[in-house]
Write a protein that holds these residues in place. Structure first.
Motif, PDB file in Angstrom:
ATOM      1  N   GLU A 165      -6.200   6.477  -2.192  1.00  0.00           N
ATOM      2  CA  GLU A 165      -4.957   6.133  -1.478  1.00  0.00           C
ATOM      3  C   GLU A 165      -5.191   6.065   0.029  1.00  0.00           C
ATOM      4  O   GLU A 165      -4.678   5.161   0.710  1.00  0.00           O
ATOM      5  CB  GLU A 165      -3.862   7.150  -1.792  1.00  0.00           C
ATOM      6  N   VAL A 211       2.975   4.726   8.233  1.00  0.00           N
ATOM      7  CA  VAL A 211       1.689   4.741   7.536  1.00  0.00           C
ATOM      8  C   VAL A 211       0.949   6.049   7.809  1.00  0.00           C
ATOM      9  O   VAL A 211       0.326   6.630   6.907  1.00  0.00           O
ATOM     10  CB  VAL A 211       0.843   3.525   7.947  1.00  0.00           C
ATOM     11  N   SER A 270       8.264   8.444   5.186  1.00  0.00           N
ATOM     12  CA  SER A 270       7.433   7.271   5.451  1.00  0.00           C
ATOM     13  C   SER A 270       8.081   5.996   4.931  1.00  0.00           C
ATOM     14  O   SER A 270       8.248   5.008   5.659  1.00  0.00           O
ATOM     15  CB  SER A 270       6.051   7.463   4.814  1.00  0.00           C
ATOM     16  N   GLY A 320       0.966   4.135  -3.096  1.00  0.00           N
ATOM     17  CA  GLY A 320       0.769   5.558  -2.855  1.00  0.00           C
ATOM     18  C   GLY A 320       1.948   6.410  -3.264  1.00  0.00           C
ATOM     19  O   GLY A 320       1.791   7.531  -3.771  1.00  0.00           O
ATOM     20  N   ALA A 353       2.377   8.739   5.631  1.00  0.00           N
ATOM     21  CA  ALA A 353       1.907   8.577   4.252  1.00  0.00           C
ATOM     22  C   ALA A 353       0.494   9.136   4.094  1.00  0.00           C
ATOM     23  O   ALA A 353       0.160   9.738   3.063  1.00  0.00           O
ATOM     24  CB  ALA A 353       1.959   7.104   3.852  1.00  0.00           C
ATOM     25  N   ALA A 354      -0.346   8.934   5.109  1.00  0.00           N
ATOM     26  CA  ALA A 354      -1.709   9.472   5.055  1.00  0.00           C
ATOM     27  C   ALA A 354      -1.698  11.002   5.075  1.00  0.00           C
ATOM     28  O   ALA A 354      -2.462  11.656   4.356  1.00  0.00           O
ATOM     29  CB  ALA A 354      -2.524   8.929   6.220  1.00  0.00           C
ATOM     30  N   ALA A 374      -3.631  -0.722   5.269  1.00  0.00           N
ATOM     31  CA  ALA A 374      -2.256  -0.908   5.737  1.00  0.00           C
ATOM     32  C   ALA A 374      -2.161  -0.706   7.246  1.00  0.00           C
ATOM     33  O   ALA A 374      -1.421  -1.420   7.936  1.00  0.00           O
ATOM     34  CB  ALA A 374      -1.321   0.061   5.012  1.00  0.00           C
ATOM     35  N   LEU A 395      -4.416   3.039   2.584  1.00  0.00           N
ATOM     36  CA  LEU A 395      -3.574   3.191   3.768  1.00  0.00           C
ATOM     37  C   LEU A 395      -4.315   2.775   5.030  1.00  0.00           C
ATOM     38  O   LEU A 395      -3.684   2.332   6.009  1.00  0.00           O
ATOM     39  CB  LEU A 395      -3.083   4.641   3.880  1.00  0.00           C
ATOM     40  N   GLN A 412       6.337  11.522   2.083  1.00  0.00           N
ATOM     41  CA  GLN A 412       6.351  10.173   1.517  1.00  0.00           C
ATOM     42  C   GLN A 412       7.737   9.546   1.637  1.00  0.00           C
ATOM     43  O   GLN A 412       7.871   8.352   1.926  1.00  0.00           O
ATOM     44  CB  GLN A 412       5.924  10.207   0.043  1.00  0.00           C
ATOM     45  N   MET A 444       0.830  -1.209   0.000  1.00  0.00           N
ATOM     46  CA  MET A 444       0.000   0.000   0.000  1.00  0.00           C
ATOM     47  C   MET A 444       0.871   1.268   0.000  1.00  0.00           C
ATOM     48  O   MET A 444       0.545   2.262  -0.653  1.00  0.00           O
ATOM     49  CB  MET A 444      -0.928   0.011   1.223  1.00  0.00           C
ATOM     50  N   LEU A 445       1.977   1.204   0.729  1.00  0.00           N
ATOM     51  CA  LEU A 445       2.863   2.368   0.758  1.00  0.00           C
ATOM     52  C   LEU A 445       3.484   2.642  -0.608  1.00  0.00           C
ATOM     53  O   LEU A 445       3.571   3.792  -1.043  1.00  0.00           O
ATOM     54  CB  LEU A 445       3.968   2.165   1.797  1.00  0.00           C
TER      55      LEU A 445
END
Length: 372
Positions: free
Chosen positions: A152, A62, A91, A5, A65-66, A159, A156, A88, A1-2
């Motif tokens: 995305e 995570v 992360s 994104g 990233a969000a 994730a 996440l 990002q 997932m990371l």
């Protein structure tokens, strides 16, 4: 997932460029700032993971990233893009070593080769899915610069649930900052594996940063789905190759992969000169296959030699060096493209990278089998 994104913005840069009015060089700098924050983060994240455990590092990664996805949603200028890409990078820099080490530890039968294959496939496959997903939403969905990142955020959230299932335990006592330390007996093997990975990901960086524009120039069509597919198919070919060769002798040896990379670079330069779609597709297939083999072989070698008590630290150092192969070539190609043109920049990159691949392939052929 990371990794999905991380590569979602790739085909959307053309939309940002038209809305915010910045040059193609800025696109490469926005792309490269990711590596600029990932590398210093990876310097300490591995040792931190070995001290506090996988969950306490992956969870905040995570969350960052969000936050980056939210910044992309709110972006109304290029500064927002730089900030989002920087987050990002932090992360993924924090999570890469931790999650790769967690795959090795949690593999039910203790099969490190299988864990390495999964780690390589999720990184490359996720990286390939991201641009295709964003290209489709960017071309066919309403409010793509908002909807894409809402998708995305949903990924996440999944994730974040997965993070709660990671092992909680730590291996060491109190963490103290220090640069990544590679045990002396492992350094020669680690250096060769890192060189193999750097070359593979340098070619990936070229595809992700430049090929959407390159494909548009070849096909004379401005289509975000086309741009995203052009960027993503390289990594999708890489992921498919990793599975295809998993049970063969090729999987553990990078020589064939490095030679395929050189062939792919030559085809890419030829496609730009001839405007040939089929040569362009062949370049993506050949180069992607080469990257898949080289990255899987390099990651497997590092997992093979890394001591269990410092596996996350060694893997983080490996990713830190690998992403130098992402950031530096992109900046160089971007400046050269701005000073000359895109085709000249791609041809020059190919001319520099090809002999490096051949030299490292020769070194790997001579010593790889002896370094088990």
């Amino acid at each position: 997932m990371l990794t999905v994104g991380t590569n979602i913005p790739t085909p959307l840069y053309a939309r940002y460029q038209s809305e915010f009015g910045f040059s193609p060089l800025v696109v490469t700098l926005v792309f490269a700032v990711y590596a600029g924050t990932l590398i210093p983060t990876a310097m300490f994240a591995g040792a931190l993971t070995d001290s506090v455990g996988y969950r306490r590092v992956a969870g905040p990664a995570v969350a960052l990233a969000a936050i980056a996805a939210v910044l992309f949603c709110c972006a109304d200028g290029v500064a927002w893009l730089f900030a989002a890409r920087a987050l990002q990078g932090i992360s993924v820099g924090a999570a890469s070593g931790a999650l790769s080490a967690a795959l090795v530890e949690t593999e039910p039968s203790g099969d490190r080769a299988r864990a390495s294959m999964l780690a390589a496939a999720t990184i490359t496959g996720g990286g390939g899915i991201g641009p295709v997903l964003a290209g489709f939403l960017g071309e066919h969905a309403p409010l793509p610069l908002l909807l894409t990142y809402l998708v995305e955020l949903a990924l996440l959230a999944l994730a974040a649930v997965a993070v709660t299932q990671l092992p909680r335990r730590a291996r060491r006592g109190i963490w103290r900052f220090h640069p990544p330390r590679i045990p002396v007996p492992l350094r020669r093997r680690f250096a060769l594996a890192s060189a193999v990975s750097v070359l593979g990901w340098a070619v990936v960086a070229l595809f992700l940063a430049m090929v959407p524009s390159y494909a548009t120039a070849i096909l004379h069509r401005h289509d975000l789905l086309l741009a995203g597919t052009a960027a993503g198919m390289f990594l999708l070919f890489a992921a498919g190759t990793q599975y295809a060769v998993a049970r063969t002798g090729i999987a553990g040896r990078p020589t064939a992969g490095l030679l395929l990379l050189t062939a792919g670079l030559g085809m890419l330069a030829g496609a730009g000169g001839t405007r040939s779609l089929w040569l362009f597709l062949a370049a993506a297939a050949c180069g992607g296959a080469g990257q898949g083999i080289t990255f899987k072989a390099a990651l497997a070698r590092v997992n093979e030699v890394a001591p269990p008590e410092s596996r996350a630290e060694v893997l983080s150092a490996f990713y830190m060096i690998t992403y130098l192969g992402v950031g530096l070539p992109v900046i160089g190609v971007g400046f050269l493209a701005a000073a000359t043109d895109l085709l000249t920049a791609v041809v020059t990159f190919s001319a520099v990278t090809t002999p490096a691949c051949v030299l490292v392939a020769a070194k790997a052929r001579a010593t790889w089998a002896d370094t088990v």
